[in-house]
Design an enzyme around this catalytic site. Sequence first.
Site, PDB file in Angstrom:
ATOM      1  N   TYR A 143       0.857  -1.197   0.000  1.00 54.22           N
ATOM      2  CA  TYR A 143       0.000   0.000   0.000  1.00 54.22           C
ATOM      3  C   TYR A 143       0.878   1.225   0.000  1.00 54.22           C
ATOM      4  CZ  TYR A 143      -3.576   3.341   1.595  1.00 54.22           C
ATOM      5  OH  TYR A 143      -4.440   4.412   1.717  1.00 54.22           O
ATOM      6  N   ASP A 238       9.189   2.728  -0.234  1.00 55.46           N
ATOM      7  CA  ASP A 238       8.193   3.391   0.597  1.00 55.46           C
ATOM      8  C   ASP A 238       8.493   3.009   2.048  1.00 55.46           C
ATOM      9  OD1 ASP A 238       6.025   4.190   2.077  1.00 55.46           O
ATOM     10  OD2 ASP A 238       4.530   3.598   0.591  1.00 55.46           O
ATOM     11  N   LYS A 266       4.405   9.441   8.349  1.00 52.28           N
ATOM     12  CA  LYS A 266       3.947   9.939   9.646  1.00 52.28           C
ATOM     13  C   LYS A 266       5.023  10.061  10.729  1.00 52.28           C
ATOM     14  CE  LYS A 266       1.780   5.570   8.832  1.00 52.28           C
ATOM     15  NZ  LYS A 266       0.484   4.991   8.559  1.00 52.28           N
TER      16      LYS A 266
HETATM   17  N1  PMP Z   1       2.760   4.034   2.430  1.00 52.12           N
HETATM   18  C1  PMP Z   1       2.718   3.127   3.420  1.00 52.12           C
HETATM   19  C2  PMP Z   1       3.755   2.038   3.455  1.00 52.12           C
HETATM   20  C3  PMP Z   1       1.741   3.209   4.411  1.00 52.12           C
HETATM   21  O1  PMP Z   1       1.699   2.303   5.386  1.00 52.12           O
HETATM   22  C4  PMP Z   1       0.792   4.265   4.347  1.00 52.12           C
HETATM   23  C5  PMP Z   1      -0.307   4.418   5.379  1.00 52.12           C
HETATM   24  N2  PMP Z   1      -0.295   3.580   6.434  1.00 52.12           N
HETATM   25  C6  PMP Z   1       0.883   5.186   3.305  1.00 52.12           C
HETATM   26  C7  PMP Z   1       1.879   5.045   2.368  1.00 52.12           C
HETATM   27  C8  PMP Z   1      -0.092   6.308   3.200  1.00 52.12           C
HETATM   28  O2  PMP Z   1       0.117   7.236   4.200  1.00 52.12           O
HETATM   29  P1  PMP Z   1      -1.048   8.251   4.635  1.00 52.12           P
HETATM   30  O3  PMP Z   1      -2.098   7.432   5.290  1.00 52.12           O
HETATM   31  O4  PMP Z   1      -0.354   9.208   5.551  1.00 52.12           O
HETATM   32  O5  PMP Z   1      -1.537   8.924   3.389  1.00 52.12           O
END
Ligand code: PMP
Length: 429
Positions: A143, A238, A266
Amino acid sequence: MTNRSEELFHRAQQKIPGGVNSPVRAFRGLGITPPFITSGSGSHIRDVDGRDYIDYVGSWGPLIFGHAHPKVLEAIRRTLEHGTSFGAPTELELQMAERICDMVPSVDMVRMVNSGTEAAMSAVRLARGVTGRDAIVKFAGCYHGHADSFLIRAGSGALTLGVPDSPGVPHKLAADTLIADYNDLESVAALFATHPQRIAAAIVEPVAGNMGVVPPAPGFLQGLRRICDEHGSLLIFDEVITGFRLGRGGAQERFGVLPDLTVLGKIVGGGLPAAAYGGRRDVMEQLAPSGPIYQAGTLSGNPLAMSAGMAQLDLLEQDKPWDRLEGTSSRLESGFREIINAMGLRLAVNRVGSMMTVFFADPEVKNYSDTARAQTQRHAAFCREMLQRGVYLAPSQFEALFISVAHSEQDVERTLEAAQASLAKAFTS
Ligand code: PMP
Protein backbone atom coordinates in the site's frame (compact mmCIF):
# COMPACT_ATOMS: atom_id res chain seq x y z
CA MET A 1 -24.29 0.40 31.12
CA THR A 2 -23.95 3.48 28.96
CA ASN A 3 -21.85 3.08 25.89
CA ARG A 4 -20.84 6.48 24.67
CA SER A 5 -18.79 5.09 21.77
CA GLU A 6 -21.94 3.56 20.31
CA GLU A 7 -23.83 6.80 20.73
CA LEU A 8 -21.04 8.80 19.08
CA PHE A 9 -20.62 6.28 16.27
CA HIS A 10 -24.32 6.43 15.54
CA ARG A 11 -24.12 10.23 15.30
CA ALA A 12 -20.90 10.10 13.27
CA GLN A 13 -22.51 7.88 10.65
CA GLN A 14 -25.07 10.61 9.98
CA LYS A 15 -22.43 13.17 9.05
CA ILE A 16 -19.22 11.34 8.12
CA PRO A 17 -19.30 8.57 5.49
CA GLY A 18 -19.19 5.31 7.43
CA GLY A 19 -18.70 7.37 10.59
CA VAL A 20 -14.94 7.65 10.13
CA ASN A 21 -12.32 9.72 8.35
CA SER A 22 -10.34 6.64 7.25
CA PRO A 23 -12.07 3.33 6.49
CA VAL A 24 -10.22 0.82 8.69
CA ARG A 25 -11.12 2.83 11.80
CA ALA A 26 -14.74 1.70 11.43
CA PHE A 27 -13.84 -1.79 12.76
CA ARG A 28 -16.06 -3.33 10.07
CA GLY A 29 -13.86 -6.42 9.91
CA LEU A 30 -14.59 -7.06 13.58
CA GLY A 31 -18.27 -6.27 13.26
CA ILE A 32 -18.29 -4.03 16.34
CA THR A 33 -18.44 -0.34 17.15
CA PRO A 34 -15.01 1.28 17.26
CA PRO A 35 -14.05 2.71 20.63
CA PHE A 36 -13.87 6.52 20.45
CA ILE A 37 -10.58 7.57 21.95
CA THR A 38 -10.14 10.48 24.33
CA SER A 39 -6.50 10.29 25.36
CA GLY A 40 -3.25 8.42 25.22
CA SER A 41 -0.24 8.20 27.46
CA GLY A 42 2.81 6.06 26.77
CA SER A 43 1.67 2.62 25.60
CA HIS A 44 -1.94 3.11 26.73
CA ILE A 45 -5.04 4.76 25.31
CA ARG A 46 -8.38 5.46 26.95
CA ASP A 47 -11.83 5.57 25.38
CA VAL A 48 -14.88 7.74 26.05
CA ASP A 49 -16.35 5.01 28.25
CA GLY A 50 -13.32 5.12 30.52
CA ARG A 51 -11.81 1.84 29.31
CA ASP A 52 -8.06 1.60 29.20
CA TYR A 53 -6.19 -0.35 26.51
CA ILE A 54 -2.60 -1.35 25.80
CA ASP A 55 -2.26 0.13 22.32
CA TYR A 56 -0.42 -1.68 19.52
CA VAL A 57 -1.65 0.65 16.76
CA GLY A 58 0.22 3.76 17.88
CA SER A 59 -1.63 5.96 15.40
CA TRP A 60 -0.66 3.37 12.74
CA GLY A 61 3.03 3.56 13.37
CA PRO A 62 4.40 7.02 14.01
CA LEU A 63 4.46 6.98 17.80
CA ILE A 64 7.76 5.16 18.35
CA PHE A 65 7.98 6.65 21.86
CA GLY A 66 4.31 6.16 22.68
CA HIS A 67 1.52 8.67 23.21
CA ALA A 68 1.96 12.19 24.56
CA HIS A 69 5.71 12.00 25.12
CA PRO A 70 6.57 15.09 27.23
CA LYS A 71 9.40 16.19 24.92
CA VAL A 72 7.14 16.07 21.86
CA LEU A 73 4.37 17.97 23.64
CA GLU A 74 6.82 20.55 24.92
CA ALA A 75 8.23 21.12 21.40
CA ILE A 76 4.74 21.65 20.00
CA ARG A 77 3.86 24.07 22.83
CA ARG A 78 7.03 26.08 22.31
CA THR A 79 6.38 26.49 18.59
CA LEU A 80 2.67 27.13 19.04
CA GLU A 81 3.36 30.35 20.93
CA HIS A 82 4.81 31.87 17.76
CA GLY A 83 2.01 31.02 15.34
CA THR A 84 0.76 27.99 13.49
CA SER A 85 1.54 28.45 9.80
CA PHE A 86 3.22 31.01 7.57
CA GLY A 87 3.38 29.49 4.09
CA ALA A 88 6.92 30.88 4.04
CA PRO A 89 10.32 29.33 4.71
CA THR A 90 11.20 28.59 8.35
CA GLU A 91 14.39 27.39 10.01
CA LEU A 92 12.53 24.37 11.39
CA GLU A 93 12.01 22.98 7.88
CA LEU A 94 15.70 23.34 7.17
CA GLN A 95 16.61 21.54 10.41
CA MET A 96 14.23 18.76 9.46
CA ALA A 97 15.70 18.45 5.95
CA GLU A 98 19.26 18.37 7.30
CA ARG A 99 18.30 15.75 9.88
CA ILE A 100 16.54 13.47 7.37
CA CYS A 101 19.49 13.71 4.95
CA ASP A 102 21.82 12.85 7.81
CA MET A 103 19.82 9.84 9.00
CA VAL A 104 18.56 8.22 5.79
CA PRO A 105 21.54 6.92 3.78
CA SER A 106 20.22 7.43 0.22
CA VAL A 107 18.68 10.85 0.76
CA ASP A 108 20.68 13.88 -0.48
CA MET A 109 17.71 16.23 -0.71
CA VAL A 110 14.19 16.07 0.65
CA ARG A 111 10.80 17.71 0.19
CA MET A 112 8.22 17.83 3.00
CA VAL A 113 4.54 17.10 2.34
CA ASN A 114 1.52 16.34 4.55
CA SER A 115 0.70 12.66 4.16
CA GLY A 116 2.21 9.41 3.00
CA THR A 117 -0.22 9.40 0.10
CA GLU A 118 1.06 12.75 -1.08
CA ALA A 119 4.68 11.70 -0.66
CA ALA A 120 4.31 8.45 -2.65
CA MET A 121 2.24 10.14 -5.34
CA SER A 122 4.80 12.93 -5.72
CA ALA A 123 7.74 10.52 -5.81
CA VAL A 124 6.10 8.64 -8.66
CA ARG A 125 5.41 11.87 -10.56
CA LEU A 126 9.05 12.78 -10.14
CA ALA A 127 10.18 9.35 -11.37
CA ARG A 128 7.86 9.64 -14.39
CA GLY A 129 9.09 13.16 -15.06
CA VAL A 130 12.81 12.36 -14.98
CA THR A 131 12.57 9.14 -16.98
CA GLY A 132 9.94 10.33 -19.45
CA ARG A 133 8.14 7.01 -18.92
CA ASP A 134 4.58 6.36 -17.67
CA ALA A 135 4.40 2.87 -16.19
CA ILE A 136 5.27 1.84 -12.64
CA VAL A 137 5.76 -1.55 -11.04
CA LYS A 138 3.89 -2.07 -7.80
CA PHE A 139 3.65 -5.20 -5.67
CA ALA A 140 0.39 -6.96 -4.87
CA GLY A 141 -0.47 -6.32 -1.25
CA CYS A 142 1.77 -3.25 -0.86
CA TYR A 143 0.00 0.00 0.00
CA HIS A 144 1.33 3.40 -0.91
CA GLY A 145 -1.63 5.58 -0.01
CA HIS A 146 -4.80 6.21 -1.96
CA ALA A 147 -3.55 8.11 -5.02
CA ASP A 148 -5.07 6.77 -8.25
CA SER A 149 -1.96 4.94 -9.46
CA PHE A 150 -1.72 2.86 -6.30
CA LEU A 151 -5.25 1.53 -5.86
CA ILE A 152 -4.49 -1.43 -8.06
CA ARG A 153 -3.82 -5.03 -7.10
CA ALA A 154 -2.94 -8.08 -9.14
CA GLY A 155 -5.78 -9.20 -11.39
CA SER A 156 -5.16 -12.77 -12.44
CA GLY A 157 -1.47 -13.28 -12.01
CA ALA A 158 1.75 -11.42 -12.09
CA LEU A 159 1.72 -10.31 -15.70
CA THR A 160 -1.79 -8.89 -15.68
CA LEU A 161 -2.18 -5.20 -16.35
CA GLY A 162 -3.59 -3.28 -13.42
CA VAL A 163 -7.30 -3.02 -12.87
CA PRO A 164 -8.64 -0.45 -10.42
CA ASP A 165 -9.58 -1.57 -6.90
CA SER A 166 -11.92 1.37 -6.52
CA PRO A 167 -14.55 3.00 -8.72
CA GLY A 168 -13.25 6.41 -9.72
CA VAL A 169 -9.77 5.25 -10.66
CA PRO A 170 -9.47 5.72 -14.45
CA HIS A 171 -8.81 2.44 -16.28
CA LYS A 172 -6.28 4.19 -18.50
CA LEU A 173 -4.24 5.20 -15.50
CA ALA A 174 -4.59 1.79 -13.84
CA ALA A 175 -3.15 0.20 -16.97
CA ASP A 176 0.12 1.99 -16.22
CA THR A 177 0.42 0.24 -12.84
CA LEU A 178 1.99 -3.15 -13.44
CA ILE A 179 1.56 -5.65 -10.63
CA ALA A 180 4.36 -7.97 -9.52
CA ASP A 181 4.45 -10.49 -6.68
CA TYR A 182 6.32 -9.63 -3.50
CA ASN A 183 9.45 -11.73 -2.99
CA ASP A 184 9.26 -12.96 -6.58
CA LEU A 185 11.99 -11.43 -8.73
CA GLU A 186 10.94 -13.47 -11.74
CA SER A 187 7.57 -11.71 -11.78
CA VAL A 188 9.44 -8.40 -11.77
CA ALA A 189 11.88 -9.41 -14.51
CA ALA A 190 8.95 -10.61 -16.65
CA LEU A 191 7.21 -7.22 -16.40
CA PHE A 192 10.39 -5.37 -17.35
CA ALA A 193 10.90 -7.75 -20.30
CA THR A 194 7.31 -7.29 -21.51
CA HIS A 195 7.38 -3.49 -21.18
CA PRO A 196 10.80 -2.34 -22.40
CA GLN A 197 11.52 1.39 -21.98
CA ARG A 198 8.09 1.94 -20.40
CA ILE A 199 8.75 1.55 -16.68
CA ALA A 200 9.64 4.73 -14.79
CA ALA A 201 10.06 3.10 -11.39
CA ALA A 202 9.41 0.15 -9.15
CA ILE A 203 7.89 1.13 -5.80
CA VAL A 204 8.02 -1.26 -2.87
CA GLU A 205 7.60 -1.46 0.89
CA PRO A 206 11.06 -2.82 1.77
CA VAL A 207 9.36 -4.73 4.58
CA ALA A 208 5.71 -5.10 3.71
CA GLY A 209 3.38 -3.91 6.45
CA ASN A 210 0.10 -3.47 4.64
CA MET A 211 -0.69 -7.11 3.91
CA GLY A 212 0.38 -7.83 7.46
CA VAL A 213 4.12 -7.96 8.03
CA VAL A 214 5.99 -9.80 5.27
CA PRO A 215 9.80 -9.59 5.34
CA PRO A 216 11.77 -9.35 2.11
CA ALA A 217 13.32 -12.70 1.19
CA PRO A 218 17.13 -12.67 1.14
CA GLY A 219 18.26 -11.07 -2.13
CA PHE A 220 14.83 -9.67 -3.05
CA LEU A 221 15.66 -5.99 -2.49
CA GLN A 222 19.14 -6.44 -4.02
CA GLY A 223 17.50 -8.07 -7.05
CA LEU A 224 15.09 -5.17 -7.44
CA ARG A 225 18.00 -2.74 -7.36
CA ARG A 226 19.77 -4.70 -10.09
CA ILE A 227 16.73 -5.01 -12.35
CA CYS A 228 15.92 -1.29 -12.06
CA ASP A 229 19.54 -0.41 -12.90
CA GLU A 230 19.55 -2.70 -15.92
CA HIS A 231 16.46 -1.00 -17.31
CA GLY A 232 17.20 2.63 -16.44
CA SER A 233 14.26 2.72 -14.01
CA LEU A 234 14.23 4.25 -10.56
CA LEU A 235 13.79 2.22 -7.39
CA ILE A 236 11.49 3.79 -4.81
CA PHE A 237 11.37 2.50 -1.23
CA ASP A 238 8.19 3.39 0.60
CA GLU A 239 9.54 3.68 4.15
CA VAL A 240 6.41 5.30 5.60
CA ILE A 241 6.34 2.51 8.20
CA THR A 242 9.92 1.23 8.21
CA GLY A 243 11.73 4.59 8.16
CA PHE A 244 13.42 5.28 11.54
CA ARG A 245 11.47 2.35 13.06
CA LEU A 246 13.70 -0.44 11.75
CA GLY A 247 16.88 1.46 12.52
CA ARG A 248 18.34 4.94 12.31
CA GLY A 249 18.46 4.77 8.52
CA GLY A 250 15.34 2.63 8.11
CA ALA A 251 15.04 -0.55 6.05
CA GLN A 252 17.55 0.65 3.45
CA GLU A 253 20.25 0.74 6.11
CA ARG A 254 19.13 -2.51 7.70
CA PHE A 255 19.16 -4.44 4.41
CA GLY A 256 22.01 -2.50 2.77
CA VAL A 257 20.15 -1.59 -0.43
CA LEU A 258 19.91 2.05 -1.47
CA PRO A 259 16.90 3.23 -3.47
CA ASP A 260 16.89 6.29 -5.75
CA LEU A 261 13.92 7.80 -3.94
CA THR A 262 12.56 7.22 -0.44
CA VAL A 263 9.05 7.92 0.77
CA LEU A 264 8.81 8.79 4.47
CA GLY A 265 5.60 9.27 6.37
CA LYS A 266 3.95 9.94 9.65
CA ILE A 267 7.06 9.25 11.74
CA VAL A 268 8.59 12.55 10.54
CA GLY A 269 5.55 14.32 11.99
CA GLY A 270 5.79 12.70 15.43
CA GLY A 271 2.02 12.27 15.46
CA LEU A 272 1.17 15.45 13.54
CA PRO A 273 0.43 15.43 9.81
CA ALA A 274 3.72 15.38 7.92
CA ALA A 275 5.52 13.20 5.40
CA ALA A 276 8.44 13.55 3.03
CA TYR A 277 10.11 12.20 -0.06
CA GLY A 278 13.75 12.48 -0.91
CA GLY A 279 16.66 10.90 -2.68
CA ARG A 280 19.39 11.44 -5.23
CA ARG A 281 20.36 15.07 -5.70
CA ASP A 282 20.21 14.97 -9.52
CA VAL A 283 16.67 13.57 -9.35
CA MET A 284 15.37 15.84 -6.56
CA GLU A 285 16.72 18.93 -8.33
CA GLN A 286 14.22 18.28 -11.11
CA LEU A 287 11.46 19.45 -8.75
CA ALA A 288 10.01 22.95 -9.07
CA PRO A 289 11.27 25.58 -8.55
CA SER A 290 14.76 24.26 -9.32
CA GLY A 291 13.42 22.01 -12.08
CA PRO A 292 10.29 21.55 -14.20
CA ILE A 293 8.38 18.87 -12.24
CA TYR A 294 5.64 20.49 -10.21
CA GLN A 295 4.66 19.73 -6.64
CA ALA A 296 3.53 22.17 -3.95
CA GLY A 297 1.67 22.45 -0.63
CA THR A 298 0.29 25.30 1.51
CA LEU A 299 0.87 23.48 4.79
CA SER A 300 3.99 21.55 3.73
CA GLY A 301 6.70 21.84 6.38
CA ASN A 302 4.16 23.18 8.85
CA PRO A 303 5.97 24.48 11.96
CA LEU A 304 3.94 22.48 14.48
CA ALA A 305 4.41 19.25 12.56
CA MET A 306 8.11 19.98 12.09
CA SER A 307 8.66 20.58 15.79
CA ALA A 308 6.80 17.41 16.82
CA GLY A 309 8.73 15.43 14.21
CA MET A 310 12.08 16.95 15.16
CA ALA A 311 11.42 16.24 18.84
CA GLN A 312 10.85 12.58 18.01
CA LEU A 313 13.93 12.42 15.74
CA ASP A 314 15.95 14.05 18.56
CA LEU A 315 14.69 11.37 20.94
CA LEU A 316 15.73 8.69 18.45
CA GLU A 317 19.21 10.19 18.13
CA GLN A 318 19.62 10.50 21.90
CA ASP A 319 18.06 7.22 23.04
CA LYS A 320 18.98 4.99 20.11
CA PRO A 321 16.04 2.77 21.11
CA TRP A 322 16.34 0.09 18.44
CA ASP A 323 17.94 -2.60 20.64
CA ARG A 324 15.34 -1.97 23.32
CA LEU A 325 12.53 -2.18 20.76
CA GLU A 326 14.02 -5.42 19.46
CA GLY A 327 14.11 -6.83 23.01
CA THR A 328 10.48 -6.01 23.80
CA SER A 329 9.33 -7.15 20.38
CA SER A 330 11.18 -10.46 20.48
CA ARG A 331 9.73 -11.20 23.94
CA LEU A 332 6.27 -10.58 22.55
CA GLU A 333 7.01 -12.76 19.52
CA SER A 334 8.42 -15.66 21.53
CA GLY A 335 5.53 -15.41 24.01
CA PHE A 336 3.05 -15.70 21.12
CA ARG A 337 4.98 -18.64 19.66
CA GLU A 338 4.99 -20.47 23.01
CA ILE A 339 1.25 -20.03 23.42
CA ILE A 340 0.56 -21.05 19.82
CA ASN A 341 2.73 -24.16 20.14
CA ALA A 342 1.32 -25.14 23.53
CA MET A 343 -2.19 -24.92 22.09
CA GLY A 344 -1.18 -27.01 19.10
CA LEU A 345 -2.14 -24.24 16.67
CA ARG A 346 -0.31 -23.59 13.43
CA LEU A 347 -0.18 -19.83 12.91
CA ALA A 348 2.54 -17.85 11.15
CA VAL A 349 4.22 -15.16 13.24
CA ASN A 350 6.06 -12.64 11.06
CA ARG A 351 8.20 -9.99 12.70
CA VAL A 352 10.87 -7.52 11.65
CA GLY A 353 12.03 -5.29 14.52
CA SER A 354 9.07 -3.61 16.17
CA MET A 355 6.50 -4.55 13.53
CA MET A 356 4.77 -7.90 13.80
CA THR A 357 1.74 -9.82 12.52
CA VAL A 358 0.25 -13.05 13.80
CA PHE A 359 -1.28 -14.58 10.67
CA PHE A 360 -4.14 -16.96 11.20
CA ALA A 361 -2.65 -18.89 8.31
CA ASP A 362 -0.28 -21.78 8.05
CA PRO A 363 2.61 -22.38 7.60
CA GLU A 364 4.34 -19.34 6.05
CA VAL A 365 3.27 -16.01 4.62
CA LYS A 366 5.72 -14.69 2.02
CA ASN A 367 3.47 -12.76 -0.34
CA TYR A 368 -0.04 -11.52 -1.05
CA SER A 369 -1.39 -14.85 -2.31
CA ASP A 370 -0.33 -16.53 0.95
CA THR A 371 -2.42 -14.01 2.89
CA ALA A 372 -5.56 -15.31 1.14
CA ARG A 373 -5.34 -18.43 3.32
CA ALA A 374 -5.81 -16.39 6.50
CA GLN A 375 -8.82 -17.33 8.61
CA THR A 376 -10.07 -13.80 8.94
CA GLN A 377 -13.17 -14.73 10.94
CA ARG A 378 -11.06 -16.37 13.64
CA HIS A 379 -8.70 -13.42 13.57
CA ALA A 380 -11.67 -11.08 14.08
CA ALA A 381 -12.87 -13.17 17.03
CA PHE A 382 -9.37 -12.99 18.49
CA CYS A 383 -9.23 -9.18 18.12
CA ARG A 384 -12.67 -8.70 19.65
CA GLU A 385 -11.66 -10.76 22.67
CA MET A 386 -8.34 -8.92 22.99
CA LEU A 387 -10.21 -5.63 22.99
CA GLN A 388 -12.54 -6.90 25.73
CA ARG A 389 -9.43 -7.78 27.72
CA GLY A 390 -7.90 -4.32 27.25
CA VAL A 391 -5.54 -4.87 24.30
CA TYR A 392 -6.11 -2.67 21.27
CA LEU A 393 -4.87 -4.31 18.06
CA ALA A 394 -5.35 -3.20 14.46
CA PRO A 395 -8.85 -4.41 13.58
CA SER A 396 -7.68 -6.29 10.49
CA GLN A 397 -5.54 -9.34 9.73
CA PHE A 398 -3.68 -7.38 7.07
CA GLU A 399 -2.02 -4.83 9.30
CA ALA A 400 1.02 -4.73 11.55
CA LEU A 401 1.14 -4.52 15.30
CA PHE A 402 3.54 -1.76 16.38
CA ILE A 403 5.64 -1.96 19.52
CA SER A 404 6.83 1.33 21.02
CA VAL A 405 9.58 2.26 23.46
CA ALA A 406 6.79 2.87 25.98
CA HIS A 407 5.66 -0.78 26.02
CA SER A 408 6.83 -2.30 29.30
CA GLU A 409 7.54 -5.87 30.46
CA GLN A 410 4.24 -5.71 32.27
CA ASP A 411 2.41 -4.65 29.09
CA VAL A 412 3.92 -7.63 27.27
CA GLU A 413 2.94 -10.04 30.07
CA ARG A 414 -0.60 -8.70 30.19
CA THR A 415 -0.84 -8.90 26.40
CA LEU A 416 0.29 -12.51 26.36
CA GLU A 417 -2.18 -13.48 29.10
CA ALA A 418 -4.96 -11.86 27.10
CA ALA A 419 -3.69 -13.55 23.92
CA GLN A 420 -3.84 -17.00 25.47
CA ALA A 421 -7.44 -16.58 26.54
CA SER A 422 -8.41 -14.87 23.26
CA LEU A 423 -6.84 -17.53 21.06
CA ALA A 424 -8.66 -20.21 23.06
CA LYS A 425 -11.91 -18.37 22.50
CA ALA A 426 -11.23 -17.74 18.78
CA PHE A 427 -10.55 -21.43 18.15
CA THR A 428 -13.50 -22.78 20.07
CA SER A 429 -16.16 -20.39 18.80
N1 PMP B 1 2.76 4.03 2.43
C1 PMP B 1 2.72 3.13 3.42
C2 PMP B 1 3.75 2.04 3.45
C3 PMP B 1 1.74 3.21 4.41
O1 PMP B 1 1.70 2.30 5.39
C4 PMP B 1 0.79 4.27 4.35
C5 PMP B 1 -0.31 4.42 5.38
N2 PMP B 1 -0.30 3.58 6.43
C6 PMP B 1 0.88 5.19 3.30
C7 PMP B 1 1.88 5.04 2.37
C8 PMP B 1 -0.09 6.31 3.20
O2 PMP B 1 0.12 7.24 4.20
P1 PMP B 1 -1.05 8.25 4.63
O3 PMP B 1 -2.10 7.43 5.29
O4 PMP B 1 -0.35 9.21 5.55
O5 PMP B 1 -1.54 8.92 3.39
